[in-house]
Design an enzyme around this catalytic site. Structure first.
Site, PDB file in Angstrom:
ATOM      1  N   HIS A  58       1.020  -0.582   0.076  1.00 22.60           N
ATOM      2  CA  HIS A  58      -0.494   0.188   0.444  1.00 22.60           C
ATOM      3  C   HIS A  58       0.912   1.172  -0.125  1.00 22.60           C
ATOM      4  CE1 HIS A  58      -3.981   2.311   1.853  1.00 22.60           C
ATOM      5  NE2 HIS A  58      -3.447   2.668   0.895  1.00 22.60           N
ATOM      6  N   ASN A  92      -5.074   6.347  -7.318  1.00 25.34           N
ATOM      7  CA  ASN A  92      -5.691   7.243  -7.035  1.00 25.34           C
ATOM      8  C   ASN A  92      -4.754   8.788  -7.798  1.00 25.34           C
ATOM      9  OD1 ASN A  92      -3.935   7.191  -5.010  1.00 25.34           O
ATOM     10  ND2 ASN A  92      -5.473   8.252  -3.525  1.00 25.34           N
ATOM     11  N   ASP A 307       0.552   2.135   3.573  1.00 27.47           N
ATOM     12  CA  ASP A 307      -0.044   4.142   3.021  1.00 27.47           C
ATOM     13  C   ASP A 307       0.508   5.149   3.275  1.00 27.47           C
ATOM     14  OD1 ASP A 307      -1.979   4.983   1.964  1.00 27.47           O
ATOM     15  OD2 ASP A 307      -3.339   5.487   3.679  1.00 27.47           O
TER      16      ASP A 307
HETATM   17  O1  DOR Z   1      -4.692   9.510   4.194  1.00 26.93           O
HETATM   18  C1  DOR Z   1      -4.827   8.879   2.966  1.00 26.93           C
HETATM   19  N1  DOR Z   1      -4.090   9.461   1.967  1.00 26.93           N
HETATM   20  N2  DOR Z   1      -5.360   7.608   2.797  1.00 26.93           N
HETATM   21  C2  DOR Z   1      -5.888   7.564   1.136  1.00 26.93           C
HETATM   22  O2  DOR Z   1      -6.547   7.510   1.093  1.00 26.93           O
HETATM   23  C3  DOR Z   1      -5.131   8.410   0.297  1.00 26.93           C
HETATM   24  C4  DOR Z   1      -3.587   9.138   0.882  1.00 26.93           C
HETATM   25  C5  DOR Z   1      -2.986  10.051  -0.756  1.00 26.93           C
HETATM   26  O3  DOR Z   1      -3.421   9.705  -1.648  1.00 26.93           O
HETATM   27  O4  DOR Z   1      -2.866  10.983  -0.480  1.00 26.93           O
HETATM   28 ZN    ZN Z   2      -3.622   5.003   0.683  1.00 19.70          ZN
END
Ligand code: DOR
Ligand code: ZN
Length: 424
Positions: A58, A92, A307
């Site tokens: 992730h 994204n 993440d």
């Molecule tokens: O805090 C976040 N940042 N959560 C996400 O789901 C996307 C991510 C981002 O792409 O900045």
């Molecule tokens: Zn994410």
């Protein structure tokens, strides 16, 4: 060709003092007292641990239309410095990865710049369900990502009628979900719109917001026995939901936790303010402890991912309502967890399970995740006794900051091999 001598090989199921030979991108031989062959570089690993490279399932490596935050070169450089040899990039991005064209565009840029292996997710949208089964046949697609609640970017898949379609029509593809309930987020956003204290983030996207979406999507996934993966699990309620369904026999269900939910709580907003803003948000101490104790220690949690979501200082320094969510971590995550190994709270084998073995198993990468003859030579050599402070100088992410700066850790990544190439 390399020969790693004198170290201790660690897999999820045990450790042994063994020499490791690397040839042609693969682990070609493992054994006792191997002799160096002509032209082979010998790496002295005495007193060190030889681990399978980590797979971070992730990350957001930005690039393309967001390369001021990070690009594939800086992001993957940060990864290898943290002992990570494979990353899975979220869809994204700008443009979002949702069709053949955007997929090819991303993979071309990855080939030009990434220095570790990088697979990508494709995003589910209400309009691309027809093409997803074809798109996910691509060998470099790690899976599908569905944003059940909105986050950075504009990918949103909150129509519950379509969740059933997504999971029933893509049963053999892993579907990772960002599980927060969009309608509850919207109601709370309206309710708290005059509050500018960043701490409100953990109220707007409260535990109930995550639990509602998580429970609902698990019910749908269970019905179809779909390969469902709950990303960045942050609350005890989600943990209990996952545990409940795993006990009911839902073997295709998996979940991950991330460092910010394991190392921070809402108490840290005072110090970190909007830098701590992340979706889903940081939680109470009780939630954090549940992730460690009921999640990791008792084996409900499958994967430790990051993440990694870099944004610039200028972007993060804005008012709460303008500052984007997310923080970097792909480089820092390994040493943070290794410190827990050093403290005796986690075994080295469990570290390998959460970072390498389980990600490979769940995402069906049969060529990595284990130190074994014939597999890819994706290897990180660690000195786990070494005191290590996380400093700005060490960080490789283009965003140039980390919420973990100043953390006193243990463990240093000293050599990294990606498909047999020494990259660190
Ligand atoms: O805090 C976040 N940042 N959560 C996400 O789901 C996307 C991510 C981002 O792409 O900045
Ligand atoms: Zn994410």
């Amino acid at each position: 060709m390399f020969l790693i001598k004198g170290g201790v090989v660690v897999n999820h199921d045990g450790r042994k003092e063994l020499d490791v030979r690397i040839n042609d991108g693969l682990i070609s031989e493992i054994g006792h007292d191997l002799e160096a062959k002509e032209g082979e570089e010998v790496i002295n690993a005495a007193g060190k641990f030889i681990l399978p490279g980590a797979i971070d399932v992730h990350v957001h490596m930005r690039d393309l239309g967001a390369s001021h935050k990070e690009d594939y070169k800086t992001g993957t450089t940060a990864a290898i410095h943290g002992g990570v040899t494979t990353v899975f990039e979220m869809p994204n991005s700008n443009p979002p990865t949702i069709d053949q064209e955007s997929l090819e565009l991303k993979l071309k840029a990855v080939d030009e710049r990434a220095i570790c292996d990088m697979k990508v997710y494709v995003g589910a949208t209400p309009d691309n369900l027809d093409i997803l089964p074809e798109l996910t046949k691509h060998p470099r697609v790690a899976g599908i990502k569905a944003y059940l609640g909105s986050s950075t970017g504009n990918l949103l898949f909150d129509n519950k009628d379509l969740w059933d379609r997504l999971l029933s029509e893509n049963k053999d593809t892993l579907v990772a979900v960002h599980a927060e309930c969009e309608c509850m987020i919207n109601q709370n956003t309206e309710k708290f719109k005059d509050i500018h204290d960043p701490e409100i983030h953990s109220v707007i996207r409260g535990n109930d917001v995550a639990e509602a979406a998580t429970r609902k999507i698990i019910e749908v996934g269970f019905k179809h026995n779909a390969r469902l993966h709950i990303a960045h699990m942050s609350t005890k309620e989600e943990l209990f939901a996952v545990k409940e369904y795993k006990e009911k026999g839902y073997t295709n269900l998996s979940c991950e936790v991330c460092p910010h939910h394991l190392f921070f709580t809402t108490n840290d907003y005072d110090k970190l303010s909007t830098y701590l803003r992340v979706n889903p948000p940081v939680r109470s101490k009780e939630d954090r402890n549940a992730l460690w104790e009921d999640g990791i220690a008792l084996g409900v949690v499958d994967i430790y991912a990051t993440d990694h979501a870099p944004h610039t200082v200028e972007e993060k320094e804005q008012d709460y309502w303008k500052a984007p969510s997310g923080m970097p971590a792909v480089q820092e995550a390994g040493v943070l967890l290794m410190s827990k190994v050093h403290e005796g709270e986690l075994s080295l084998e469990k570290f390998v399970e959460l970072r390498s073995f389980k990600p490979a198993e769940i995402y069906r990468l049969e060529d990595r995740g284990y130190i074994k003859e014939g597999l890819r030579a994706d290897i990180a050599i660690w000195d786990i006794e070494k005191p290590f402070k996380i400093t700005k100088d060490w960080l490789k992410s283009k965003c140039g900051w980390s919420n973990y700066e100043g953390f006193d850790c243990f463990g240093e990544v000293q050599h990294v091999f990606v498909e047999g190439e020494k990259v660190l």
